[in-house]
Scaffold this motif. Structure first.
Motif, mmCIF file in Angstrom:
data_model
loop_
_atom_site.group_PDB
_atom_site.id
_atom_site.type_symbol
_atom_site.label_atom_id
_atom_site.label_comp_id
_atom_site.label_asym_id
_atom_site.label_seq_id
_atom_site.Cartn_x
_atom_site.Cartn_y
_atom_site.Cartn_z
ATOM 1 N N MET A 3 41.652 -17.810 -17.629
ATOM 2 C CA MET A 3 40.399 -18.114 -17.093
ATOM 3 C C MET A 3 40.084 -18.622 -15.812
ATOM 4 O O MET A 3 40.918 -18.254 -14.692
ATOM 5 N N ALA A 4 39.318 -17.637 -15.829
ATOM 6 C CA ALA A 4 38.676 -16.759 -14.075
ATOM 7 C C ALA A 4 38.447 -18.137 -13.029
ATOM 8 O O ALA A 4 37.602 -18.908 -13.928
ATOM 9 N N ASN A 5 38.902 -18.349 -12.265
ATOM 10 C CA ASN A 5 38.577 -19.358 -11.341
ATOM 11 C C ASN A 5 37.094 -19.172 -10.639
ATOM 12 O O ASN A 5 35.882 -17.821 -11.146
ATOM 13 N N HIS A 6 35.966 -20.042 -10.092
ATOM 14 C CA HIS A 6 35.039 -20.220 -9.670
ATOM 15 C C HIS A 6 34.208 -19.045 -8.260
ATOM 16 O O HIS A 6 33.567 -18.344 -8.684
ATOM 17 N N GLY A 7 35.304 -18.557 -7.452
ATOM 18 C CA GLY A 7 35.237 -17.571 -6.799
ATOM 19 C C GLY A 7 35.021 -15.968 -7.438
ATOM 20 O O GLY A 7 34.360 -15.256 -7.750
ATOM 21 N N GLU A 8 35.690 -16.195 -8.961
ATOM 22 C CA GLU A 8 35.706 -14.476 -9.569
ATOM 23 C C GLU A 8 34.790 -14.641 -10.448
ATOM 24 O O GLU A 8 33.746 -13.757 -10.167
ATOM 25 N N ILE A 9 33.711 -15.925 -10.818
ATOM 26 C CA ILE A 9 32.887 -15.831 -11.473
ATOM 27 C C ILE A 9 31.430 -15.474 -10.488
ATOM 28 O O ILE A 9 30.761 -14.551 -10.925
ATOM 29 N N VAL A 10 31.085 -15.823 -9.730
ATOM 30 C CA VAL A 10 30.699 -15.694 -8.355
ATOM 31 C C VAL A 10 30.914 -14.356 -8.119
ATOM 32 O O VAL A 10 29.893 -13.458 -7.969
ATOM 33 N N GLU A 11 31.945 -13.753 -7.738
ATOM 34 C CA GLU A 11 32.058 -11.816 -7.580
ATOM 35 C C GLU A 11 31.368 -11.081 -8.898
ATOM 36 O O GLU A 11 30.948 -10.741 -8.636
ATOM 37 N N GLU A 12 31.492 -11.186 -9.768
ATOM 38 C CA GLU A 12 31.419 -10.928 -11.062
ATOM 39 C C GLU A 12 29.786 -10.696 -11.253
ATOM 40 O O GLU A 12 28.862 -9.982 -11.663
ATOM 41 N N TYR A 13 28.815 -12.143 -10.943
ATOM 42 C CA TYR A 13 27.820 -12.385 -10.819
ATOM 43 C C TYR A 13 26.746 -11.370 -10.262
ATOM 44 O O TYR A 13 26.358 -11.040 -10.375
ATOM 45 N N ASN A 14 27.916 -11.642 -8.168
ATOM 46 C CA ASN A 14 27.097 -10.398 -7.666
ATOM 47 C C ASN A 14 27.110 -9.177 -8.010
ATOM 48 O O ASN A 14 26.159 -8.174 -7.515
ATOM 49 N N ARG A 15 28.055 -8.457 -8.685
ATOM 50 C CA ARG A 15 28.809 -7.238 -9.332
ATOM 51 C C ARG A 15 27.630 -6.843 -9.783
ATOM 52 O O ARG A 15 26.983 -5.966 -9.721
ATOM 53 N N GLN A 16 26.862 -7.652 -11.086
ATOM 54 C CA GLN A 16 25.673 -7.117 -11.885
ATOM 55 C C GLN A 16 24.679 -7.336 -11.337
ATOM 56 O O GLN A 16 23.882 -6.065 -11.187
ATOM 57 N N ARG A 17 24.293 -8.435 -10.344
ATOM 58 C CA ARG A 17 22.867 -8.332 -9.345
ATOM 59 C C ARG A 17 22.868 -6.876 -8.993
ATOM 60 O O ARG A 17 21.697 -6.125 -9.002
ATOM 61 N N ALA A 18 24.109 -6.545 -8.388
ATOM 62 C CA ALA A 18 23.577 -5.194 -7.511
ATOM 63 C C ALA A 18 23.629 -3.837 -8.930
ATOM 64 O O ALA A 18 23.067 -3.452 -8.569
ATOM 65 N N HIS A 19 23.887 -4.345 -9.157
ATOM 66 C CA HIS A 19 24.067 -2.955 -10.877
ATOM 67 C C HIS A 19 23.167 -2.248 -11.214
ATOM 68 O O HIS A 19 22.384 -1.658 -11.540
#
Length: 201
Positions: free
Chosen positions: A1-17
């Protein structure tokens, strides 16, 4: 299961994408077939534009996308009450017209009924916004943190009010929303394609 930091990192990656992409580019990135992914991408891109220029500087069509996505996500997750209580409540003054613009007259009329249930003083943007703010304030005060838990629960003092007229009216609207025959997502995708010259995330 992804931790909070990983979730935020993925969200920010998608935003930039998705940031700064045109409607056609976002359609291509999501294969033009995955409706949910495309709507997620366009909403995220427009939200980033809103952060840069402000809500009032978006086009009418861009505001419609944010309003419709906010309504559909919140009502599907927790009913009209959740739509009003969360930040999506800011879209209440435009949501009825927005639904009409994308070709969902039944859901538009139903959403007007839900807004009328919280008793705006008049059918003006300011009065609707004031009614939403008042309703949200009262509803938030009815919830307390459950000791020893991250969960919220209704305050005991609210027990006599849980089935008041507003709650009952909104519950009825929720049930009709869930049974509505209009496909909001599909209508919104067609609206975006038709109006892509006015949507520049």
């Amino acid at each position: 299961m992804a931790n909070h930091g990983e979730i935020v990192e993925e969200y920010n990656r998608q935003r930039a994408h998705f940031s700064g992409k045109s409607v056609d580019e976002l359609l291509a990135m999501t294969d033009g077939k995955n409706e949910c992914e495309f709507l997620f991408a366009i909403e995220m891109a427009i939200q980033q534009k809103e952060e840069r220029v402000g809500f009032n500087n978006l086009s009418d069509e861009e505001r419609i996308v944010l309003a419709i996505e906010g309504l559909e996500r919140e009502v599907n997750n927790g009913g009209y009450s959740q739509f009003f209580i969360n930040s999506s409540g800011q879209y209440a003054p435009i949501i009825v017209d927005a639904l009409g613009r994308i070709g969902c007259p039944k859901v538009s009329a139903l959403t007007r009924r839900a807004i009328e249930a919280i008793h705006p003083a008049a059918w003006t943007p300011g009065d609707i916004a004031a009614a939403v703010a008042s309703y949200a304030e009262v509803e938030r005060s009815r919830w307390v943190k459950d000791p020893g838990s991250i969960l919220m629960k209704r305050s005991p003092i609210d027990e006599q009010e849980t089935h008041d007229a507003i709650t009952e009216a909104l519950d009825q609207c929720d049930q009709m929303f869930y049974q509505a025959s209009e496909v909001i997502g599909g209508q919104l995708v067609e609206f975006i394609k038709t109006n892509k010259d006015s949507i520049h995330p």
